[in-house]
Design an enzyme around this catalytic site. Structure first.
Site, PDB file in Angstrom:
ATOM      1  N   ASN A  42      44.433  31.837   7.032  1.00  0.00           N
ATOM      2  CA  ASN A  42      44.673  30.491   7.162  1.00  0.00           C
ATOM      3  C   ASN A  42      44.471  29.727   5.729  1.00  0.00           C
ATOM      4  O   ASN A  42      43.138  29.262   5.476  1.00  0.00           O
ATOM      5  CB  ASN A  42      43.939  29.518   8.207  1.00  0.00           C
ATOM      6  CG  ASN A  42      44.527  27.963   8.333  1.00  0.00           C
ATOM      7  OD1 ASN A  42      45.445  27.539   7.641  1.00  0.00           O
ATOM      8  ND2 ASN A  42      43.877  27.191   9.252  1.00  0.00           N
TER       9      ASN A  42
ATOM     10  N   LYS B 260      45.173  26.743   4.910  1.00  0.00           N
ATOM     11  CA  LYS B 260      44.881  25.339   4.959  1.00  0.00           C
ATOM     12  C   LYS B 260      45.571  24.530   3.901  1.00  0.00           C
ATOM     13  O   LYS B 260      46.825  25.039   3.581  1.00  0.00           O
ATOM     14  CB  LYS B 260      43.447  24.857   4.882  1.00  0.00           C
ATOM     15  CG  LYS B 260      42.703  25.617   5.857  1.00  0.00           C
ATOM     16  CD  LYS B 260      41.255  25.303   6.142  1.00  0.00           C
ATOM     17  CE  LYS B 260      40.596  26.218   7.104  1.00  0.00           C
ATOM     18  NZ  LYS B 260      39.386  25.618   7.708  1.00  0.00           N
TER      19      LYS B 260
ATOM     20  N   HIS C 246      44.936  24.079  16.026  1.00  0.00           N
ATOM     21  CA  HIS C 246      43.666  24.058  15.401  1.00  0.00           C
ATOM     22  C   HIS C 246      42.640  22.940  15.266  1.00  0.00           C
ATOM     23  O   HIS C 246      43.192  21.899  15.418  1.00  0.00           O
ATOM     24  CB  HIS C 246      44.029  24.474  13.623  1.00  0.00           C
ATOM     25  CG  HIS C 246      42.832  24.907  12.572  1.00  0.00           C
ATOM     26  ND1 HIS C 246      42.034  24.041  12.102  1.00  0.00           N
ATOM     27  CD2 HIS C 246      42.906  26.346  12.503  1.00  0.00           C
ATOM     28  CE1 HIS C 246      41.123  24.576  11.514  1.00  0.00           C
ATOM     29  NE2 HIS C 246      41.437  25.798  11.635  1.00  0.00           N
TER      30      HIS C 246
ATOM     31  N   GLU D 287      41.150  21.413  13.343  1.00  0.00           N
ATOM     32  CA  GLU D 287      41.138  20.259  12.609  1.00  0.00           C
ATOM     33  C   GLU D 287      42.373  19.484  12.743  1.00  0.00           C
ATOM     34  O   GLU D 287      42.338  18.297  12.353  1.00  0.00           O
ATOM     35  CB  GLU D 287      41.340  20.856  10.824  1.00  0.00           C
ATOM     36  CG  GLU D 287      40.105  21.452  10.211  1.00  0.00           C
ATOM     37  CD  GLU D 287      40.334  22.465   9.214  1.00  0.00           C
ATOM     38  OE1 GLU D 287      41.357  22.739   8.668  1.00  0.00           O
ATOM     39  OE2 GLU D 287      39.241  23.296   8.968  1.00  0.00           O
TER      40      GLU D 287
ATOM     41  N   GLU E  27      37.618  29.890  18.189  1.00  0.00           N
ATOM     42  CA  GLU E  27      37.068  29.327  16.799  1.00  0.00           C
ATOM     43  C   GLU E  27      35.766  28.191  17.056  1.00  0.00           C
ATOM     44  O   GLU E  27      36.233  27.030  17.449  1.00  0.00           O
ATOM     45  CB  GLU E  27      38.085  28.643  15.813  1.00  0.00           C
ATOM     46  CG  GLU E  27      39.154  29.540  15.442  1.00  0.00           C
ATOM     47  CD  GLU E  27      39.797  29.092  14.209  1.00  0.00           C
ATOM     48  OE1 GLU E  27      39.728  29.893  13.024  1.00  0.00           O
ATOM     49  OE2 GLU E  27      40.446  28.119  14.027  1.00  0.00           O
TER      50      GLU E  27
ATOM     51  N   GLY F 228      34.394  26.591   8.397  1.00  0.00           N
ATOM     52  CA  GLY F 228      34.023  26.063   7.241  1.00  0.00           C
ATOM     53  C   GLY F 228      32.613  25.502   6.734  1.00  0.00           C
ATOM     54  O   GLY F 228      32.386  24.867   5.837  1.00  0.00           O
TER      55      GLY F 228
ATOM     56  N   SER G 230      34.062  31.176   9.405  1.00  0.00           N
ATOM     57  CA  SER G 230      33.012  31.542   8.503  1.00  0.00           C
ATOM     58  C   SER G 230      32.905  32.848   8.458  1.00  0.00           C
ATOM     59  O   SER G 230      32.107  33.691   8.064  1.00  0.00           O
ATOM     60  CB  SER G 230      31.644  30.993   8.467  1.00  0.00           C
ATOM     61  OG  SER G 230      31.772  29.569   8.400  1.00  0.00           O
TER      62      SER G 230
HETATM   63  C1  PEP Z   1      39.939  28.388  10.170  1.00  0.00           C
HETATM   64  O1  PEP Z   1      40.250  27.426   9.273  1.00  0.00           O
HETATM   65  O2  PEP Z   1      40.576  28.819  11.037  1.00  0.00           O
HETATM   66  C2  PEP Z   1      38.535  29.077   9.737  1.00  0.00           C
HETATM   67  C3  PEP Z   1      38.020  29.784  10.630  1.00  0.00           C
HETATM   68  O3  PEP Z   1      37.946  28.671   8.601  1.00  0.00           O
HETATM   69  P1  PEP Z   1      36.657  29.265   7.785  1.00  0.00           P
HETATM   70  O4  PEP Z   1      36.896  30.730   7.826  1.00  0.00           O
HETATM   71  O5  PEP Z   1      36.666  28.741   6.488  1.00  0.00           O
HETATM   72  O6  PEP Z   1      35.420  29.054   8.754  1.00  0.00           O
END
Ligand code: PEP
Length: 237
Positions: free
Chosen positions: A8, A10, A95, A97, A162, A168, A200
């Site tokens: 992803n 972003k 997601h 975010e 997640e 992040g 992460s």
């Molecule tokens: C994500 O945005 O779905 C995500 C898991 O980000 P990161 O790997 O940076 O934690």
């Protein structure tokens, strides 16, 4: 079940990033990716160029969102049909975010259904906050999100678990917590649905995460921006 390694991006990238799929393929050629599906989800403006750049490389392209409607007066929005028209085959919905910006389970559900109607595979994101985990509510929160966010009568979707506090932040859930949650999700969605872990994921922790029972791949943010890292994660699957 094939493992899905999904990046992803972003709100990162530029037109020039169309070179990245070839970079990935040079690092990890498709003949070495048996049993693994690789997916890149760039920002909307780059979908068509990315789909073209991925042609012949066995790398799929997806959007990071889609609108619930096929067309209409929705300024600034992009429909699932438009995403499919660009050559993409997946759409991330719900997601964290976007949930933080006000998106509900019901919104995620309508978007997932729109994606399915357009022939896309939705990746439906769920996950608890730190407060919910500390209150012992993680399993019930995620169960509720899945029940409300997965459209009725479809089975070609992916769940991405997640934990919000791990996205992040560099913090990764304990393997025992990942296993507990993925086992729980498996009991809800059944044997044939891929369940990704996200939060992460990096080359250094991917092997243990991807070896966990009922983890069928990863949704990767930060580490998906560098093809060497994304390839290292895919190689460890
Ligand atoms: C994500 O945005 O779905 C995500 C898991 O980000 P990161 O790997 O940076 O934690």
């Amino acid at each position: 079940m094939r493992t899905l390694i999904a990046g992803n991006w972003k709100m990162h990238g530029s037109k020039d990033w169309s070179r990245k799929p070839a970079e990935f393929d040079e690092t990890l050629p498709s003949r070495q990716r048996t049993g693994i599906d690789v997916l890149i989800c760039p920002p909307f403006p780059y979908l068509a160029a990315m789909a073209k750049a991925c042609e012949g490389l066995d790398i799929a392209v997806g959007s990071q969102d889609c609108h619930a409607n096929s067309s209409g007066a929705h300024t600034g929005e992009t429909s699932a049909e438009m995403v499919a028209d660009c050559g993409a085959t997946y759409a991330i919905v719900g997601h964290s975010e976007r949930r933080a910006a006000g998106e509900s389970d019901s919104d995620a559900c309508q978007k997932a259904e729109a994606a399915l109607r357009a022939g896309l595979i939705p990746i439906i994101c769920v996950g608890e906050t730190l407060e919910q985990r500390e209150a012992g509510e993680a399993l019930s929160v995620v169960e509720g999100q899945i029940k409300e966010s997965v459209p009725y009568g479809y089975d070609d979707y992916v769940i991405a678990y997640e934990p919000v506090w791990a996205i992040g932040t560099g913090k990764v859930a304990e393997i025992s917590d990942i296993k507990e949650m993925h086992d729980h999700i498996r009991g809800i969605v059944g044997a044939n649905t891929r369940i990704l872990y996200g939060g992460s994921v990096k080359p250094g922790n991917a092997k243990d995460i991807l070896a966990t029972e009922n983890v069928n791949g990863a949704l990767i943010g930060g580490a998906s921006l560098e093809m060497a890292d994304l390839a290292a994660i895919a190689r460890s699957a």
